[in-house]
Design a protein around this motif. Structure first.
Motif, mmCIF file in Angstrom:
data_model
loop_
_atom_site.group_PDB
_atom_site.id
_atom_site.type_symbol
_atom_site.label_atom_id
_atom_site.label_comp_id
_atom_site.label_asym_id
_atom_site.label_seq_id
_atom_site.Cartn_x
_atom_site.Cartn_y
_atom_site.Cartn_z
ATOM 1 N N ALA A 69 -61.328 -3.736 55.529
ATOM 2 C CA ALA A 69 -60.000 -3.410 56.067
ATOM 3 C C ALA A 69 -59.995 -3.401 57.590
ATOM 4 O O ALA A 69 -58.924 -3.489 58.202
ATOM 5 N N GLY A 72 -58.722 -7.413 61.890
ATOM 6 C CA GLY A 72 -57.889 -7.788 60.755
ATOM 7 C C GLY A 72 -58.406 -9.013 60.035
ATOM 8 O O GLY A 72 -59.511 -9.482 60.264
ATOM 9 N N ASN A 73 -57.588 -9.552 59.143
ATOM 10 C CA ASN A 73 -58.025 -10.623 58.260
ATOM 11 C C ASN A 73 -57.093 -11.820 58.360
ATOM 12 O O ASN A 73 -55.889 -11.692 58.204
ATOM 13 N N ASP A 124 -54.816 -5.531 54.767
ATOM 14 C CA ASP A 124 -55.927 -4.594 54.895
ATOM 15 C C ASP A 124 -55.832 -3.475 53.863
ATOM 16 O O ASP A 124 -56.860 -2.948 53.419
#
Length: 456
Positions: free
Chosen positions: A140, A305-306, A8
């Motif tokens: 992010a 989140g990612n 992020d």
């Protein structure tokens, strides 16, 4: 204070006036039968009354003593909803062109880092008795899949369901055991998992090398030609949006024996080929697309989140025959996905990071103008609702995802499924990609070419 994760943090450190790092979406709604002239105002009042903010929608980068920024997240206890939720109207008579122009301006402005990193705009005056909602959230905080899933959860499948929900008030749908652990335990788990991933990649190095290099199953970065889409960009954006029936795309899929995503990539390839041809800028070698792939499991589909991987795809834009172009794209995707399928998820993410690592070079002065691009364009297909959806009885008629353009990647094409259609959202640099809206016409022409080539 919560530490910002390395993934992020990339989106925060890489942001500048020329590179806004938020993802967005433009949703179109059709007023329900019998709706009065005050429907949108009343909807706005219903939404404003929802003041239960989940942590994701309360946080922004913290500044520590001494002025150190971008290390951790601070959480606002009192979110100024009048700032984050805004009511707008198109000039009369409102046109879709006016809506896209407004969305272009909104998508090109930075989010205020002193406030939670999101905005929502309720837009009236859309033609044919409709209204629109434009939202944006910093990458992010959420990736595109998470943002779309949250939006979907505010909607209902029943047009008689008039309960109004807001994405900022929705808790994660599922919580894994690890997400309930203490911050210290989560940090230790992250360190352990990362160390395990590094160790785990080593035994598979020979296997990957053989599959990727000797058998040439993996498309690697920096094999892409340089095009007008791969120079430096400015901060202003232009967006374009349009929907296509899934039945048309699935007909091509069945006739050619490929996947829906293969057909979508072939549509984009045909459109980019036509756009570059009319500008006398089509390279002799094929364009390469970066195609994001979700690595989420069902258990963490709604978490923040990612968790996104990536493969590179040969778009075969050097081929004039649309059927041959489709077959080449299908072979490229199948070979690349085969390599990822043989890896555990955390190792697949590590490999994705290696493929995407050249993007970090755009932050270095002179790199974009003096090196070949790692790939030419980002094309992302995000799963959306499979049936008609409603918000206080208003039918969702279009749900167009809008993503990020950056130096060396002046165009981004993202689409989402929406009941019986696919909704395409295109974002481009206003300066370096002139007449971006022409890509919509070229997408339609590319689909017609595929229908004639493989269905007739």
């Amino acid at each position: 204070m919560e530490l910002i994760s390395p993934t992020d943090l990339i989106f925060l450190l890489g942001e500048s006036r020329e590179h806004p790092m938020h993802v967005g979406g433009l949703s179109l709604y059709e007023l329900p039968d019998g709706a009065g002239p005050d429907f949108v105002r009343e909807l706005y009042e219903d939404v404003v009354a929802i003041e239960d903010f989940q942590p994701t929608f309360r946080k922004h980068p913290a500044t520590l003593l001494g002025g150190v920024a971008n290390v951790g997240w601070a959480y606002d206890d009192d979110v100024d909803l009048d700032y984050h939720l805004r009511r707008s109207a198109l000039p009369s008579p409102g046109r879709i062109r006016d809506l896209l122009e407004l969305t272009s301006r909104l998508h090109g402005t930075l989010l205020d880092r002193h406030r939670p990193l999101w905005e929502a705009h309720l837009i009236e005056g859309v033609p044919d008795g409709r209204f629109a909602v434009y939202t944006k959230v910093h990458h992010a905080l959420l990736d595109g899949v998470s943002a779309l899933k949250l939006t979907e959860r505010t909607l209902a499948t029943d047009p008689e369901d008039t309960e109004v929900r807001a994405p900022w008030a929705l808790a994660p749908k599922m919580r894994s055991r690890s997400s309930a652990a203490s911050p210290v335990n989560r940090l230790l788990r992250t360190v352990t998992d990362t160390a395990g991933a590094v160790a785990g990649v080593a035994p598979s190095t020979i296997k990957l090398a053989r599959a990727a290099l000797l058998e040439q199953q993996l498309t690697l970065p920096f094999g892409a030609p340089k095009t007008i889409l791969n120079g430096k960009i400015g901060g202003a954006r232009r967006v374009a949006a349009q929907s296509w029936p899934q039945d048309r795309i699935k007909r091509v899929k069945r006739a050619a024996g490929v996947t829906v995503n293969d057909v979508v990539l072939a549509m984009c390839a045909g459109a980019l080929r036509a756009y570059l041809l009319e500008r006398q800028a089509l390279p002799d070698t094929p364009l390469i697309a970066m195609v994001p792939v979700s690595l989420r499991s069902e258990a963490d589909a709604h978490a923040g989140g990612n968790q996104v991987g990536a493969v590179l795809c040969n778009l075969a834009t050097d081929l004039e025959d649309p059927a041959l172009r489709l077959a080449t794209i299908s072979d490229s995707m199948a070979g690349n996905k085969k390599v990822f399928a043989e890896l555990p998820k955390i190792q697949a993410m590590a490999l994705s990071a290696a493929l995407l690592s050249p993007l970090s070079l755009v932050l270095l002065p002179g790199v974009v103008g003096n090196t070949p691009p790692p790939f030419n364009v980002v094309i992302s297909n995000v799963p959306g609702p499979r049936q008609p959806m409603y918000w206080k009885g208003a039918r969702l008629t279009g749900n167009y995802p809008l993503s990020i353009a950056m130096d060396g990647q002046a165009v981004n094409i993202t689409l989402a499924s929406n009941a019986d259609q696919l909704d395409f959202g295109i974002v481009g640099c206003r300066r370096s990609v002139p007449s971006l809206q022409r890509l919509l016409g070229h997408l339609e022409d590319a689909l017609k070419d595929l229908e004639r080539a493989v269905c007739d």
